[in-house]
Design a protein around this motif. Structure first.
Motif, PDB file in Angstrom:
ATOM      1  N   GLY A  38       0.821  -1.208   0.000  1.00  0.00           N
ATOM      2  CA  GLY A  38       0.000   0.000   0.000  1.00  0.00           C
ATOM      3  C   GLY A  38       0.846   1.245   0.000  1.00  0.00           C
ATOM      4  N   ASP A  39       0.175   2.335  -0.200  1.00  0.00           N
ATOM      5  CA  ASP A  39       0.852   3.584  -0.513  1.00  0.00           C
ATOM      6  C   ASP A  39       0.359   4.692   0.405  1.00  0.00           C
ATOM      7  OD1 ASP A  39       2.734   4.792  -1.997  1.00  0.00           O
ATOM      8  OD2 ASP A  39       1.403   5.338  -3.643  1.00  0.00           O
ATOM      9  N   ARG A  40       0.443   4.500   1.679  1.00  0.00           N
ATOM     10  CA  ARG A  40      -0.112   5.467   2.623  1.00  0.00           C
ATOM     11  C   ARG A  40       0.993   6.241   3.330  1.00  0.00           C
ATOM     12  NH1 ARG A  40      -5.443   3.603   3.677  1.00  0.00           N
ATOM     13  NH2 ARG A  40      -6.166   2.989   1.622  1.00  0.00           N
ATOM     14  N   PHE A  41       1.035   7.538   3.076  1.00  0.00           N
ATOM     15  CA  PHE A  41       1.972   8.403   3.772  1.00  0.00           C
ATOM     16  C   PHE A  41       1.229   9.636   4.251  1.00  0.00           C
ATOM     17  CE2 PHE A  41       4.701   6.152   0.718  1.00  0.00           C
ATOM     18  CZ  PHE A  41       5.657   5.646   1.579  1.00  0.00           C
ATOM     19  N   PRO A  42       1.680  10.245   5.337  1.00  0.00           N
ATOM     20  CA  PRO A  42       1.012  11.475   5.780  1.00  0.00           C
ATOM     21  C   PRO A  42       1.215  12.590   4.753  1.00  0.00           C
ATOM     22  CG  PRO A  42       2.964  11.048   7.112  1.00  0.00           C
ATOM     23  CD  PRO A  42       2.769   9.856   6.241  1.00  0.00           C
ATOM     24  N   SER A  43       0.167  13.353   4.532  1.00  0.00           N
ATOM     25  CA  SER A  43       0.280  14.440   3.550  1.00  0.00           C
ATOM     26  C   SER A  43       0.927  15.659   4.194  1.00  0.00           C
ATOM     27  CB  SER A  43      -1.117  14.808   3.041  1.00  0.00           C
ATOM     28  OG  SER A  43      -1.912  15.232   4.133  1.00  0.00           O
ATOM     29  N   GLY A  44       1.466  16.512   3.359  1.00  0.00           N
ATOM     30  CA  GLY A  44       1.960  17.804   3.828  1.00  0.00           C
ATOM     31  C   GLY A  44       3.359  17.806   4.407  1.00  0.00           C
ATOM     32  N   ILE A  45       4.030  16.664   4.428  1.00  0.00           N
ATOM     33  CA  ILE A  45       5.424  16.673   4.900  1.00  0.00           C
ATOM     34  C   ILE A  45       6.314  15.952   3.900  1.00  0.00           C
ATOM     35  CG2 ILE A  45       4.885  16.869   7.367  1.00  0.00           C
ATOM     36  CD1 ILE A  45       5.278  13.990   7.744  1.00  0.00           C
ATOM     37  N   ARG A  69      11.768  14.558   6.049  1.00  0.00           N
ATOM     38  CA  ARG A  69      11.313  14.909   7.401  1.00  0.00           C
ATOM     39  C   ARG A  69      10.629  13.698   8.055  1.00  0.00           C
ATOM     40  NH1 ARG A  69       9.371  19.530  10.630  1.00  0.00           N
ATOM     41  NH2 ARG A  69      10.443  20.934   9.232  1.00  0.00           N
ATOM     42  N   TRP A  70       9.844  12.996   7.256  1.00  0.00           N
ATOM     43  CA  TRP A  70       9.141  11.810   7.768  1.00  0.00           C
ATOM     44  C   TRP A  70      10.143  10.721   8.167  1.00  0.00           C
ATOM     45  CZ3 TRP A  70       8.219   6.771   5.595  1.00  0.00           C
ATOM     46  CH2 TRP A  70       7.203   6.054   6.220  1.00  0.00           C
ATOM     47  N   MET A  95      11.840  11.577  11.349  1.00  0.00           N
ATOM     48  CA  MET A  95      10.965  11.280  12.481  1.00  0.00           C
ATOM     49  C   MET A  95      10.982   9.774  12.790  1.00  0.00           C
ATOM     50  SD  MET A  95       6.917  12.113  12.928  1.00  0.00           S
ATOM     51  CE  MET A  95       6.277  10.898  11.798  1.00  0.00           C
ATOM     52  N   MET A  96      10.902   8.959  11.731  1.00  0.00           N
ATOM     53  CA  MET A  96      10.916   7.514  11.913  1.00  0.00           C
ATOM     54  C   MET A  96      12.233   7.051  12.554  1.00  0.00           C
ATOM     55  SD  MET A  96       8.157   6.204  11.177  1.00  0.00           S
ATOM     56  CE  MET A  96       6.630   6.570  10.388  1.00  0.00           C
TER      57      MET A  96
END
Lengths: 310, 263
Positions: free
Chosen positions: A85-92, A96-97, A100-101
């Motif tokens: 799947g292809d789910r990432f938080p939008s707007g960053i 940066r993501w 954070m990880m």
């Protein structure tokens, strides 16, 4: 229990639905690649979520590195998960993501910067990680998804259908990378619904169907198991009777059905039958026009195996 | 292979806060910023026009803008807008599992994500409160008002985030609580008022009991809670809600459901 992965009658229910039947298997410590094979809906993702500590089993026991994985930092810090799947938080941005990880994996300071560089270099994204997820291609996002799992250098890397949507070149690159990681001592568990894909990577396979572990073994053993599945072939020829006569004499037939313009043969071992058929056509013994395999897809094979194992 | 290092709760909070900070610059963030500025800005514009025509704009009007528009309507709407942007949205969009497979303390995620939206909303609430200066409000009333706004936003945001985690239609239940239960309980006798957010907010901002007029006949005599205690009550309530959110998330298995996990 000992070994990197140990399941003892581990099962998972989604309410009334059984996602994973009581399953028992183990994988040893040390590097190597194991394929988790099964058609869509077989329970691969469910098993992966149980192994990665996202879902606790409804029954039985799961131990990874000797401990229960669900919400267990000592285990989670040693697992890398690449979900489908292809789910990432939008707007960053991806960078940066990833940062954070990395911090959530316990990395900080220079060690974190080095880990980021290394992971991005491994997936070939060192110059493009500053982009927002929305401006990345599917392949780029897949690489980022992989890099987040490599940041903390896990001992167990779990990938759910990682080859989906990748072009052939990216597929080969990913395979080479996974082989490299396995050589470096990482245990790689990779799920797929395509046997050929998994066979290129590993000789150890877990076969899953409808939430049940059907078989466990080497690719050769699994192939042998799959070869026992009778394959239906439609032989289009001027004379169906002639085809039927030849097949009865030369083939390991399970069933035969005459049709207009040919015959449908159910063959026990297509790998030995097809060369014989080819020779017969070349010698002019068979008036063959064309040949259509009717049920060579994996679902049909799994269906057969399930029936076989009941 | 590296040794497992478990990040501290503070390191987790810092990582998530910094990681998710840019999200406030999306549409939701700017809508959130505009909400408190709109009534104050409009009131300032009206006061300028009234004064330009030789009229007088009293500071009582400024307080009315504060109580009726900011405190009672827009701030709860801000909290209702911001709360789903925290953990709830990640749960719905399935972006949370990759954070849940990290060794970081999962119970810190709701607070860490909520703090981003709290800080952003509080910033614009403070700007709006400062705008009341131009309407002739006293410095003391503005300071008390700013504390009331920030305290109330903190408590309501935490409460609504918790409802979002506990209930499927958390926003709806939250709206019912704030816009139905709060005003209803305000007209019930005795200590029932202490069960409302507004009691504590108005205790901090300053009592309006003298302003309760004939049209508010149903209103009971307003109880008073000392400002410090009222502020502490909102803070502790908010903290308790964030803790409950953390506990709930830590206990709840969150998988990769939907089409991404069909196998």
């Amino acid at each position: 229990m000992s070994g990197m992965i140990e399941l003892q009658r581990a099962s998972l229910r989604y309410g009334d639905i059984l996602g994973l039947s009581p399953t028992t298997f183990s994988l040893p410590d040390g590097g190597g690649i194991t394929g988790l094979l099964g058609p869509n809906g077989a329970g691969k993702s469910t098993l992966i979520q149980v192994l990665a500590g996202l879902l606790p089993p409804s029954g039985g026991e799961v131990r990874i590195f000797g401990e229960v994985p669900f919400r267990n930092p000592a285990v989670l810090g040693r697992i890398g998960l690449v979900p489908e799947g292809d789910r990432f938080p939008s707007g960053i941005s991806a960078l940066r993501w990833l940062r954070m990880m990395a911090q959530l994996s316990g990395l900080s300071g220079r060690g974190m910067d080095e880990a980021l560089d290394r992971a991005l270099r491994t997936v070939g994204m060192e110059t493009r990680a500053h982009l927002a997820f929305s401006s990345m291609s599917k392949g780029m996002r897949q690489r980022i998804r992989l890099s987040q799992a490599l940041l903390h250098q896990p001992g167990l890397l779990i990938l759910d259908e990682p080859f989906n949507g990748l072009d052939p070149e990216a597929r080969l690159e990913l395979m080479a990378m996974l082989r490299g990681l396995a050589r470096d001592g990482v245990r790689v568990l990779v799920s797929s619904h395509i046997l050929g894909e998994v066979a290129q990577l590993t000789d150890r396979i877990l076969l899953l169907f409808r939430g049940r572990l059907l078989a466990e073994g080497s690719v050769a053993e699994i192939r042998e198991l799959l070869d026992r599945h009778p394959v239906e072939l439609r032989v289009n020829a001027d004379s169906g009777q002639a085809v039927a006569r030849w097949a009865v004499e030369h083939g390991e037939l399970v069933a035969l059905r005459l049709e207009n313009g040919g015959a449908v043969l159910s063959v026990r071992n297509p790998r030995s039958f097809l060369p014989k058929l080819q020779d017969a056509v070349v010698r002019g013994e068979l008036p063959l026009r064309s040949l259509d395999p009717l049920d060579l897809n994996l679902d049909a094979v799994f269906q057969y195996l399930t029936t076989d194992h009941q | 292979m590296s040794q497992v290092t478990v990040p501290s709760p503070l390191a987790t909070l810092r990582a998530v806060f910094i990681g998710y900070l840019p999200r406030v610059f999306q549409a939701r963030g700017w809508i959130l910023a505009a909400m408190p500025l709109a009534p104050v800005g409009t009131a300032i514009l009206v006061s300028i026009l009234v004064q330009a025509q030789g009229g007088r704009f009293s500071s009582a009007e400024a307080l009315k803008v504060f109580h009726e528009a900011l405190l009672k309507v827009l701030l709860p709407v801000m909290a209702l807008t911001a709360a789903p942007a925290g953990v709830r949205e990640d749960l719905e969009q399935r972006t949370l599992p990759l954070m849940l497979v990290r060794p970081a303390p999962v119970w810190m995620y709701p607070l860490s994500k909520g703090l981003v939206w709290f800080a952003w909303g509080a910033l614009w609430l403070l700007v709006a409160a400062a705008g009341l200066l131009f309407l002739g409000a006293s410095t003391e009333s503005i300071l008390r008002g700013a504390l009331a706004l920030v305290g109330l936003y903190w408590a309501e945001l935490a409460f609504l985030t918790l409802l979002g985690l506990l209930l499927k239609r958390g926003t709806l239940w939250g709206a019912l609580y704030i816009f139905l239960f709060d005003p209803l309980v305000r007209i019930l006798p005795g200590n029932m008022q202490r069960l409302t957010f507004m009691h504590y907010a108005e205790s901090i901002a300053g009592s309006r009991s003298s302003e309760v007029g004939v049209r508010e006949l149903l209103a009971q005599t307003q109880l008073e809670t000392p400002m410090g205690i009222a502020l502490a009550a909102l803070f502790v309530f908010g903290l308790a809600c964030w803790a409950a959110c953390g506990w709930k998330l830590h206990r709840t298995p969150v998988g990769l459901s939907g089409k991404d996990a069909e196998g």
